[in-house]
Structures are given as C-alpha cells and as structure tokens.
Design a protein around this motif. Structure first.
Motif, PDB file in Angstrom:
ATOM      1  N   CYS A 311       0.986  -1.013   0.059  1.00 54.52           N
ATOM      2  CA  CYS A 311       0.051   0.508  -0.472  1.00 54.52           C
ATOM      3  C   CYS A 311       0.740   1.331   0.422  1.00 54.52           C
ATOM      4  O   CYS A 311       0.712   2.286  -0.677  1.00 54.52           O
ATOM      5  CB  CYS A 311      -1.069  -0.286   1.624  1.00 54.52           C
ATOM      6  N   THR A 312       1.882   0.961   0.182  1.00 48.14           N
ATOM      7  CA  THR A 312       3.080   2.711   0.910  1.00 48.14           C
ATOM      8  C   THR A 312       3.531   2.771  -0.703  1.00 48.14           C
ATOM      9  O   THR A 312       3.844   3.963  -1.226  1.00 48.14           O
ATOM     10  CB  THR A 312       4.052   2.045   1.706  1.00 48.14           C
ATOM     11  N   TYR A 314       2.007   1.768  -3.215  1.00 46.83           N
ATOM     12  CA  TYR A 314       0.514   2.409  -4.556  1.00 46.83           C
ATOM     13  C   TYR A 314       0.901   4.019  -3.638  1.00 46.83           C
ATOM     14  O   TYR A 314       0.584   4.974  -4.749  1.00 46.83           O
ATOM     15  CB  TYR A 314      -0.242   1.874  -4.345  1.00 46.83           C
ATOM     16  N   THR A 315       0.701   4.113  -3.098  1.00 48.00           N
ATOM     17  CA  THR A 315       0.322   6.234  -2.226  1.00 48.00           C
ATOM     18  C   THR A 315       1.148   6.638  -2.841  1.00 48.00           C
ATOM     19  O   THR A 315       1.049   7.724  -3.348  1.00 48.00           O
ATOM     20  CB  THR A 315       0.667   5.968  -0.885  1.00 48.00           C
ATOM     21  N   GLN A 316       3.068   6.202  -2.515  1.00 50.07           N
ATOM     22  CA  GLN A 316       3.927   6.912  -3.628  1.00 50.07           C
ATOM     23  C   GLN A 316       4.345   6.643  -4.769  1.00 50.07           C
ATOM     24  O   GLN A 316       4.620   8.169  -5.436  1.00 50.07           O
ATOM     25  CB  GLN A 316       5.306   6.731  -2.271  1.00 50.07           C
ATOM     26  N   MET A 317       3.545   5.693  -5.405  1.00 49.01           N
ATOM     27  CA  MET A 317       3.911   6.062  -6.838  1.00 49.01           C
ATOM     28  C   MET A 317       2.893   6.553  -7.662  1.00 49.01           C
ATOM     29  O   MET A 317       2.730   6.875  -8.914  1.00 49.01           O
ATOM     30  CB  MET A 317       4.966   4.465  -7.126  1.00 49.01           C
ATOM     31  N   ILE A 318       2.002   6.072  -7.211  1.00 51.88           N
ATOM     32  CA  ILE A 318       0.768   6.437  -7.979  1.00 51.88           C
ATOM     33  C   ILE A 318      -0.005   8.414  -7.083  1.00 51.88           C
ATOM     34  O   ILE A 318      -0.140   8.780  -8.302  1.00 51.88           O
ATOM     35  CB  ILE A 318      -0.425   5.747  -8.034  1.00 51.88           C
ATOM     36  N   THR A 319      -0.768   7.623  -5.790  1.00 51.56           N
ATOM     37  CA  THR A 319      -0.822   8.893  -5.804  1.00 51.56           C
ATOM     38  C   THR A 319      -0.393  10.089  -5.482  1.00 51.56           C
ATOM     39  O   THR A 319      -1.187  11.098  -5.713  1.00 51.56           O
ATOM     40  CB  THR A 319      -1.467   7.950  -3.933  1.00 51.56           C
ATOM     41  N   LYS A 451      -4.284  -0.405  -3.636  1.00 47.54           N
ATOM     42  CA  LYS A 451      -5.167   0.738  -3.296  1.00 47.54           C
ATOM     43  C   LYS A 451      -5.379   1.370  -2.556  1.00 47.54           C
ATOM     44  O   LYS A 451      -6.352   0.489  -1.737  1.00 47.54           O
ATOM     45  CB  LYS A 451      -5.515   1.623  -4.607  1.00 47.54           C
ATOM     46  N   PRO A 452      -5.557   1.856  -1.532  1.00 45.13           N
ATOM     47  CA  PRO A 452      -5.391   1.927   0.452  1.00 45.13           C
ATOM     48  C   PRO A 452      -7.050   2.433   0.265  1.00 45.13           C
ATOM     49  O   PRO A 452      -7.446   3.386  -0.877  1.00 45.13           O
ATOM     50  CB  PRO A 452      -5.517   3.259   0.562  1.00 45.13           C
ATOM     51  N   LYS A 453      -7.946   2.114   0.798  1.00 46.06           N
ATOM     52  CA  LYS A 453      -9.122   1.487   0.828  1.00 46.06           C
ATOM     53  C   LYS A 453      -9.879   2.689   1.925  1.00 46.06           C
ATOM     54  O   LYS A 453      -8.699   2.826   2.823  1.00 46.06           O
ATOM     55  CB  LYS A 453      -9.926   0.394   1.176  1.00 46.06           C
ATOM     56  N   ALA A 454     -10.786   3.340   2.452  1.00 50.07           N
ATOM     57  CA  ALA A 454     -11.606   4.418   2.988  1.00 50.07           C
ATOM     58  C   ALA A 454     -11.541   3.491   4.044  1.00 50.07           C
ATOM     59  O   ALA A 454     -12.329   2.033   4.017  1.00 50.07           O
ATOM     60  CB  ALA A 454     -12.821   5.362   2.725  1.00 50.07           C
ATOM     61  N   ARG A 455     -11.035   3.587   5.619  1.00 48.65           N
ATOM     62  CA  ARG A 455     -11.539   3.068   6.449  1.00 48.65           C
ATOM     63  C   ARG A 455     -13.331   3.608   6.814  1.00 48.65           C
ATOM     64  O   ARG A 455     -13.961   2.438   7.455  1.00 48.65           O
ATOM     65  CB  ARG A 455     -10.924   3.415   7.768  1.00 48.65           C
ATOM     66  N   CYS A 533      -3.073   1.672   4.429  1.00 41.99           N
ATOM     67  CA  CYS A 533      -3.762   0.490   3.738  1.00 41.99           C
ATOM     68  C   CYS A 533      -5.226   1.281   3.812  1.00 41.99           C
ATOM     69  O   CYS A 533      -6.007   1.163   3.278  1.00 41.99           O
ATOM     70  CB  CYS A 533      -4.130  -0.994   3.646  1.00 41.99           C
ATOM     71  N   LYS A 534      -4.643   1.967   4.806  1.00 41.29           N
ATOM     72  CA  LYS A 534      -6.333   3.109   5.034  1.00 41.29           C
ATOM     73  C   LYS A 534      -5.986   4.289   4.171  1.00 41.29           C
ATOM     74  O   LYS A 534      -4.834   5.215   4.377  1.00 41.29           O
ATOM     75  CB  LYS A 534      -6.668   3.261   6.107  1.00 41.29           C
ATOM     76  N   ALA A 535      -6.809   4.498   3.327  1.00 44.38           N
ATOM     77  CA  ALA A 535      -6.839   6.080   2.751  1.00 44.38           C
ATOM     78  C   ALA A 535      -6.881   7.237   3.684  1.00 44.38           C
ATOM     79  O   ALA A 535      -5.993   8.793   3.226  1.00 44.38           O
ATOM     80  CB  ALA A 535      -7.702   6.588   2.058  1.00 44.38           C
TER      81      ALA A 535
END
Length: 599
Positions: A311-312, A314-319, A451-455, A533-535
C-alpha cells in the motif's frame, strides 16, 4: 585514445568535452600535482576491507575514534575552502557558464535569465562535527579543473535484483568493492572517498557556483533523482574499470516486491566486502523491511507488513506522484536556499529504508541512518539503484512526464570518473538510460493493485475542529487536528485531469542534524485505527538526519484528489487534517490547498 588535457585553474569553467570511452586511472605521487588537498576521512585508518577487520567491535570503535588520520597527498598546505591559485571574479565564473547569469542580478531571477544550480568545487568547506561531536570531514580532492562529460554508450546492460543474482555475480561484486577499499586514500575512487562524495553534497560542503553565501544540497528538491543517478553511474563505472568488465552492472535491492523485502543475502555475509556490521541488528534477515518506518518497531506479522509495504508503494508511486513536482520535488534555483521540498519517493520509502537499516546503537544511527555516513555501507548503492528504478518505472511503465524546466535540465554536478578525473555532467544527460548504458528489467509490480481503501466513507469530522489559521504557526509537540478550506470542490473530470489538488504544509522548520518524522491524516477521527492501507493515512513528512546541526525550512506536498474521492469527500467545502509527531522537534508555519498542473 588520449585523455584531453585539463584546463588550468585560471580557466576552470571552460572544460573540454570527454566522451564515455574507458580511461586509464591517474598515477598519484606525493608531489604536488593535479590534486592538492590534505585528505580527511571519518572512518578508515588503513586500507583493509571490512572482511579483514578483526572484530565488528573494533570496527565500530575505529568508526568514531579515528576520524582524520590520513597523510596529505601533497606537500602543499592548501586546505579545503581555499584555492591554490587565487580567487575568481564572480562575474567571470557566471559568464563562464554560458552567459546564463548576470553579475548585477545575483539572487534574483529575471525572465531573460536562467538559474540552474552548479557546485563551486573550488571552495569546499568541512562540516565541523555531528550533533554528538563526531568530526565530519568529507571534502574530496581539490581539482585544478574538470571536463564536461556526455554519455554515449554503445551497449545497454541490465541491472538485476540483488536477491536473484548468481553466486558468481556476488563474488565479482564483492571483489570490486574489495578493490575499491584497497585503493590508496589519495585515490578518489577509493570506496570511502566515494562515500565522501555523497557526504559533501548532502552536508552542504559546496556553495552554489556564483552564490557563495548559498549552500548546495541535493536532497529535498528536484535534484534528488538526477544527482543520485549520476552518482551511481560513476560508482558503477569504477567497478567496471577495476573488474575490467564492461558488462558489469550494480544490483538493486527490490524492496518494493515481497520477494525482496529483506536485506539481500549478499549484504549479510560477513566474509564479503559487501557486509557492514554497523546496521540495526533487529532488522537483519528474515526481518521484513518497513517502507514507512518512523523509528518504532511494531509487533506486526510479516505478511501484514508486506501488505502495508504494498500500500505504501501504491501511495508514493501512484497517488503522490500525479505531477512531476510531487514526484521529483520542489525546484531549487541558483541563489535560493536549499531544501525547498522533497518529492514522494525521496520522502518515503527512500528516507525510511535508510533509517530502518541504520544502527540505533550508534551516536547518529550510522551508517545508513545518517546521510553523512550512508555511503559507507555497500547496501547504499543497491538501495539507491532501486530508488533510481522508481524513476525508470515512472517514465517507462507509468508513462509520466519528466520535468521540462531548463533550470532543472541545465543544472550540473561534478564527479570523479573511473580514471579518477573530475568531470561535469548535466541533469538533461541523465534522462536517457540508453545513453547511460544500463536499464532495468520489466518485473511485475504487485503494488499497482494495492490502492488504500477508506476506513469510513463520507466522514466529515470538521465541525468541532479549529481552522488552520487559528493554530498556525505552531510547534508540533502532540497530535493536533484542524480544518483546511478547499479553494474549489466537486471539480469536473477535465479539471482533475489538468491539475492535482495538493495539500501543502509550509514553513516546516527543524534541525537537519536529527531525523524528523510526523504523520499526516485526512478526515480521520481516530488515528490509532489507521495504517498505510487506509486512505485516511495520507503519509508522513520524513527528513533523514544529515550529520551536523543545520537549520532548515522546507515544505511537503500531498496529492489529495484521488484520496478525497475514495473518502467520499470530494463535495466537502473543507477537510480535517491531523498531524501526529513521531520523532524530532519541528515547527509548522502554515498549510494550504492549491492546484498543481499535471503537465
């Protein structure tokens, strides 16, 4: 082919071009000559490799107690920070860069002037000591001149994952490092002198050329990726030269994939010169690396840690890489203060992996955990090869755009090549891997599906929180939440495609002598329930310790367009931001939401 003669000290800014052919190293003598610098080093008092050291304990003692025991390679007594042939007129230096500067407008960017950054290698100054009193002496040799270098490789070789290479490759790489460690300390290709190259560029040893009151720092700005690419390029060429093998390439530590999320075995064999005992003993194999490490080891199942790492990534390379500015970092222009702001990958996982490997029992988390000493650990180069691979993925897999600003493209650095000669390179010549002669394999990227998902979607906990303007500026000593107004909500798909909504934390003030970390959350009313893994977990500000005490003011940007969609908050007028301090003393100056063009 003969090496072109170097310019004299009176004309150091009109270098002669050099192509990428192999060069024979210089032969050093004790008489004054090409270099005149009383070598200083911070670790080694002989030319033995790590494998030859009697014990790890003795090695650690030598690391701190014998910081400067090398003889000068010259009988002259010129010192770092002084030139042996007089001073240059600033106007001559600036005009020598091709007329891009005007002496009457120093420090002010004009529409007709370019302000790329270059080091003034003729005026290196030693960082005095770490915050714990350990001397930092990393100025490389003073050069009488340098040559411009343009890469033009005829063959392209592939760098491979460190955990997947053959036994023969490991022996060869270890042999190269042994040969580097056994070179004279008067040879800039020596392993520890190569480590000093990183030290001098990261601990503000060089002023900016033409701006003697402004230091050059290649971290926390858009210079991070290209500088380290060039650094590894010449380190690799030195290995090729010492091995007499043009096919050799550096390995990369593939910490972004579950198959490579522990220290590769080649770096954990004490019989090899690739080994460094100054690492965190709790993080040796089979421990899984924490790509978002903040200095605290949590009792997490390895499989859960792998998922968090996914998840980290994805966050750093995509989001967080949705714009060139977010990915590469903020612009550093000639005459400006260093540290305008790090890009996504430099912040996390680059800094976190450094910190995770470093030994907390050492005064400054040496080796990897502090930038002045990081290059002394051979794993540094595998770590940065994977950082460099992230740029390759950004370009070739994600099909994102590089920076096109000429101030970035024309910025330059100076390194020692495989013949121990100083050469000047530009950022623009680092953007084409084919010309550099190496590439990376196209491996599966499992994190693309993480992709992290909303809690909790649709949560709007802003009613009872103060506005950001009511709490800023502030010293971040405990978790704090506040409301940040959005300039515009419910943007159209076209608007989102053209510009990223960015949360920018400004005026981050701290001492670069220590590692500073704080976490950032959006619309989260209970941060203890969040994870990578939480948005709601937007990420962290993570500044790795440099060495000696240096005051810094920087910024950090977080892309939030995709995050707000996932949280069901795209129609909200404002968002709740929560900052949680983890390490170090830090002051926050302000925070705002802006829109950053994606091209």
């Amino acid at each position: 082919m003969a090496f072109f003669s170097l310019p004299s000290l009176t004309h150091p800014i009109h270098p002669t071009p050099v192509s990428s052919f192999s060069l024979k190293p210089l032969i050093y003598s004790s008489s004054p000559g090409f270099f005149s610098h009383p070598f200083r080093a911070t670790r080694v008092t002989n030319q033995k490799s790590h494998a030859e050291a009697s014990t790890c304990k003795a090695q650690k003692a030598d690391h701190h107690q014998n910081p400067s025991t090398y003889d000068s390679i010259s009988s002259s007594k010129s010192k770092c920070g002084k030139t042996s042939a007089g001073k240059f007129e600033r106007r001559d230096v600036l005009l020598g860069l091709g007329g891009l500067y005007a002496a009457t407008t120093l420090g002010t960017k004009q529409s007709s002037l370019a302000l790329p950054v270059s080091p003034d290698i003729f005026n290196c100054t030693e960082a005095t000591e770490t915050r714990n009193g350990i001397p930092i002496n990393c100025c490389p040799p003073s050069a009488a001149g340098y040559n411009d270098y343009t890469p033009s490789a005829s063959e392209v070789y592939t760098r491979m994952p460190a955990h997947a290479v053959s036994h023969d490759y490991v022996k060869k790489y270890s042999s190269a490092i042994t040969k580097m460690k056994n070179l004279s300390m008067s040879d800039p290709r020596n392993f520890y002198q190569q480590a000093n190259v990183h030290c001098v560029y990261c601990d503000e040893g060089y002023p900016q050329l033409g701006f003697p009151d402004k230091k050059l720092e290649i971290h926390s700005s858009w210079l991070f990726f290209p500088w380290h690419r060039w650094y590894l390029y010449f380190f690799e060429r030195i290995c090729k030269n010492l091995l007499d093998d043009d096919t050799f390439t550096l390995p990369f530590w593939q910490w972004d994939d579950s198959s490579g999320m522990q220290i590769p075995s080649m770096f954990n064999d004490s019989k090899l010169s690739l080994y460094d005992c100054i690492r965190n003993p709790k993080h040796l194999p089979p421990k899984v690396v924490d790509l978002a490490y903040n200095g605290t080891d949590l009792p997490i199942d390895p499989n859960i840690q792998i998922q968090y790492n996914c998840c980290t990534m994805y966050t750093q390379m995509i989001t967080q890489s949705s714009t060139p500015e977010c990915f590469f970092g903020q612009p550093l222009l000639g005459g400006n203060d260093p540290d305008p702001g790090a890009g996504s990958i430099e912040n996390i996982p680059h800094n976190c992996v450094h910190d995770w490997v470093g030994d907390p029992s050492q005064p400054n988390n040496e080796d990897m955990g502090v930038l002045y000493a990081a290059g002394r650990d051979p794993i540094f180069y595998a770590h940065h090869a994977n950082v460099d691979r992230m740029w390759y993925i950004y370009d070739n897999v994600l099909k994102c755009k590089n920076i096109e600003d000429p101030d970035w493209l024309n910025s330059s650095f100076i390194f020692f090549n495989e013949a121990a000669r100083p050469v000047r390179v530009t950022v623009k010549d680092s953007t084409n891997l084919a010309k550099l002669g190496y590439t990376y394999p196209d491996l599966p990227l499992s994190w693309l599906d993480c992709k992290p998902k909303a809690r909790r979607r649709g949560l709007n906990p802003t009613k009872s929180a103060p506005k950001a303007s009511e709490v800023m500026p502030m010293q971040l000593e405990k978790p704090v939440s506040f409301v940040v107004e959005r300039p515009k909500k419910s943007r159209s798909g076209k608007e989102k495609a053209e510009a990223e909504e960015v949360l920018k934390i400004k005026g981050i003030q701290f001492d670069k002598g220590e590692t500073v970390v704080f976490d950032v959350f959006v619309n989260e009313d209970d941060t203890s329930q969040s994870n990578p893994c939480k948005a709601e977990s937007l990420g962290s500000f993570n500044s790795l310790a440099h060495g000696h005490s240096m005051k810094s003011t920087t910024s950090q940007c977080f892309a939030i367009s995709e995050v707000l969609e996932e949280l069901g908050a795209d129609d909200f007028d404002s968002i709740l931001v929560t900052l949680v301090p983890r390490r170090g003393a830090v002051t926050i100056g302000g925070i705002e939401i802006t829109f950053v063009p994606k091209s």
